[in-house]
Design a protein around this motif. Structure first.
Motif, PDB file in Angstrom:
ATOM      1  N   PHE A 142      68.996  51.855 -75.762  1.00  0.00           N
ATOM      2  CA  PHE A 142      70.002  51.947 -76.803  1.00  0.00           C
ATOM      3  C   PHE A 142      70.868  50.689 -76.788  1.00  0.00           C
ATOM      4  CE2 PHE A 142      68.911  56.176 -75.433  1.00  0.00           C
ATOM      5  CZ  PHE A 142      68.814  56.905 -76.609  1.00  0.00           C
ATOM      6  N   PRO A 143      71.454  50.326 -77.918  1.00  0.00           N
ATOM      7  CA  PRO A 143      72.379  49.190 -77.925  1.00  0.00           C
ATOM      8  C   PRO A 143      73.539  49.449 -76.977  1.00  0.00           C
ATOM      9  CG  PRO A 143      71.814  49.868 -80.158  1.00  0.00           C
ATOM     10  CD  PRO A 143      71.290  50.926 -79.245  1.00  0.00           C
ATOM     11  N   ARG A 144      74.079  48.380 -76.426  1.00  0.00           N
ATOM     12  CA  ARG A 144      75.218  48.537 -75.529  1.00  0.00           C
ATOM     13  C   ARG A 144      76.417  49.055 -76.311  1.00  0.00           C
ATOM     14  NH1 ARG A 144      74.548  46.520 -70.582  1.00  0.00           N
ATOM     15  NH2 ARG A 144      72.785  45.126 -70.212  1.00  0.00           N
ATOM     16  N   ARG A 145      77.136  49.970 -75.709  1.00  0.00           N
ATOM     17  CA  ARG A 145      78.312  50.567 -76.349  1.00  0.00           C
ATOM     18  C   ARG A 145      79.562  49.778 -75.982  1.00  0.00           C
ATOM     19  NH1 ARG A 145      78.366  56.196 -77.466  1.00  0.00           N
ATOM     20  NH2 ARG A 145      80.225  56.482 -76.196  1.00  0.00           N
ATOM     21  N   THR A 146      80.352  49.502 -76.991  1.00  0.00           N
ATOM     22  CA  THR A 146      81.630  48.813 -76.768  1.00  0.00           C
ATOM     23  C   THR A 146      82.810  49.691 -77.127  1.00  0.00           C
ATOM     24  OG1 THR A 146      81.569  47.899 -79.016  1.00  0.00           O
ATOM     25  CG2 THR A 146      80.585  46.574 -77.241  1.00  0.00           C
ATOM     26  N   ASP A 147      82.521  50.941 -77.557  1.00  0.00           N
ATOM     27  CA  ASP A 147      83.577  51.827 -78.055  1.00  0.00           C
ATOM     28  C   ASP A 147      84.102  52.767 -76.991  1.00  0.00           C
ATOM     29  OD1 ASP A 147      80.994  52.972 -78.116  1.00  0.00           O
ATOM     30  OD2 ASP A 147      81.756  54.640 -79.301  1.00  0.00           O
ATOM     31  N   ALA A 148      83.450  52.811 -75.823  1.00  0.00           N
ATOM     32  CA  ALA A 148      83.890  53.761 -74.799  1.00  0.00           C
ATOM     33  C   ALA A 148      83.482  53.254 -73.432  1.00  0.00           C
ATOM     34  CB  ALA A 148      83.290  55.146 -75.058  1.00  0.00           C
ATOM     35  N   SER A 149      84.279  53.564 -72.450  1.00  0.00           N
ATOM     36  CA  SER A 149      83.967  53.195 -71.077  1.00  0.00           C
ATOM     37  C   SER A 149      83.555  54.438 -70.308  1.00  0.00           C
ATOM     38  CB  SER A 149      85.198  52.568 -70.411  1.00  0.00           C
ATOM     39  OG  SER A 149      86.287  53.459 -70.449  1.00  0.00           O
ATOM     40  N   PRO A 150      82.774  54.280 -69.220  1.00  0.00           N
ATOM     41  CA  PRO A 150      82.355  55.458 -68.449  1.00  0.00           C
ATOM     42  C   PRO A 150      83.558  56.237 -67.931  1.00  0.00           C
ATOM     43  CG  PRO A 150      81.128  53.497 -67.797  1.00  0.00           C
ATOM     44  CD  PRO A 150      82.242  53.037 -68.699  1.00  0.00           C
ATOM     45  N   GLY A 199      82.133  56.187 -82.636  1.00  0.00           N
ATOM     46  CA  GLY A 199      80.758  55.725 -82.581  1.00  0.00           C
ATOM     47  C   GLY A 199      80.307  55.315 -83.954  1.00  0.00           C
ATOM     48  N   LEU A 200      79.148  54.643 -84.030  1.00  0.00           N
ATOM     49  CA  LEU A 200      78.635  54.238 -85.308  1.00  0.00           C
ATOM     50  C   LEU A 200      78.153  55.434 -86.082  1.00  0.00           C
ATOM     51  CD1 LEU A 200      76.565  51.115 -84.175  1.00  0.00           C
ATOM     52  CD2 LEU A 200      78.855  51.164 -85.213  1.00  0.00           C
ATOM     53  N   ARG A 201      78.391  55.441 -87.351  1.00  0.00           N
ATOM     54  CA  ARG A 201      77.925  56.549 -88.190  1.00  0.00           C
ATOM     55  C   ARG A 201      76.442  56.431 -88.398  1.00  0.00           C
ATOM     56  NH1 ARG A 201      80.084  59.998 -91.891  1.00  0.00           N
ATOM     57  NH2 ARG A 201      78.690  60.674 -93.551  1.00  0.00           N
TER      58      ARG A 201
END
Length: 295
Positions: free
Chosen positions: A260-268, A290-292
């Motif tokens: 999956f693309p790396r997420r920049t909207d949330a941290s673990p 998240g992206l719609r």
């Protein structure tokens, strides 16, 4: 099989009282619900989750995109089948699947031979189709309260107004009270705050051919997006073995080869989330984003 198709093709809309009557009949044939966790069968995942998913809880499964709905559905059904397995005293229990009509119109109806190939005997499936998301949530809540079921699969379309934090909390409390595993299958929807214990994103992988070039087992790319116990975001590749009714880890792969693309909207998450209060409000919680997904 014939009864399954009759239920799907009937023009008469079942009422909530019909569902309650069916659930009451099922309760007479079964004992108390199981306890503990639902292991996926894949050793690496179960070890990360300390044994598996909480059985008496709500879990969300997101399709990475509308085209990934089949994969998300297969994964959710595999979880439902694992939850519906039981000790000899319990036997294999029925699965309630509540689906919005619009899902049928957009992606097609459920196919009994296909479900059978995944390991679900259609005779064990209670299928309810509702006209709108509100009806889906009502029927899903009724099922989640019934300890006679092995699992409840709830499938609305998109981002209905009826599904908010309070509605998800209602489903979670129903599952906790009955011991039933509730699975919320989301398509054409962005991540949103909910009371789900875990949240998954799923996409399909290419199956590996078996001996004599026979069709391989269904394969899935999984991303654990949220875990209320504080487990950090993880990715796995698994296959579904319908004969053993279990997920199996695929051969080790390069961790840099992300599914999956790396997420920049949330941290673990480094610790458990703040629990919700009885009225469905959180003491302190930031909205997920998240992206719609394209619908």
């Amino acid at each position: 099989m014939n009864n399954f198709f009759a239920a799907m093709q009937s023009t008469a809309s079942p009422t909530l009282s019909d569902l309650r009557r069916s659930l009451a009949e099922a309760a007479l044939r079964t004992g108390p619900a199981a306890t503990g966790k639902v292991g996926l069968g894949a050793a690496e995942i179960d070890a990360t989750l300390s044994g598996g998913l909480e059985r008496a809880a709500l879990h969300e499964v997101y399709a990475a995109g509308a085209a990934d709905l089949a994969a998300a559905t297969g994964f959710a059904l595999g979880l439902a089948l694992r939850a519906a397995q039981g000790e000899a005293a319990r036997g294999e229990r029925s699965i309630l699947w509540v689906r919005q009509d619009f899902v049928d119109a957009e992606t097609g109806r459920l196919h009994a031979p296909g479900l059978n190939e995944l390991g679900l005997d259609p005779a064990r499936l209670l299928l309810v189709r509702a006209r709108d998301a509100e009806g889906v949530l009502r029927a899903g809540a009724e099922g989640a309260r019934c300890p006679a079921l092995g699992a409840v699969l709830i499938e609305p379309w998109g981002e209905p107004r009826a599904f908010d934090l309070t509605a998800s909390r209602r489903l979670a409390l129903a599952a906790e009270g009955s011991g039933v595993t509730a699975l919320l299958l989301r398509v054409a929807a962005a991540e949103a705050p909910s009371a789900a214990r875990t949240r998954w994103q799923v996409r399909p992988l290419v199956s590996r051919a078996l001996e004599a070039n026979a069709p391989g087992n269904p394969a899935f790319g999984l991303r654990l997006l949220r875990h209320r116990g504080g487990v950090a975001e993880c990715e796995w590749r698994v296959e579904w073995n319908r004969d053993r009714c279990t997920f199996e880890n695929r051969t080790a792969f390069d961790r840099s080869d992300r599914l999956f693309p790396r997420r920049t909207d949330a941290s673990p998450l480094s610790r458990p989330l703040v629990p919700l209060s009885g009225d469905g409000q959180a003491a302190a919680a930031g909205p997920d984003s998240g992206l719609r997904r394209a619908g």
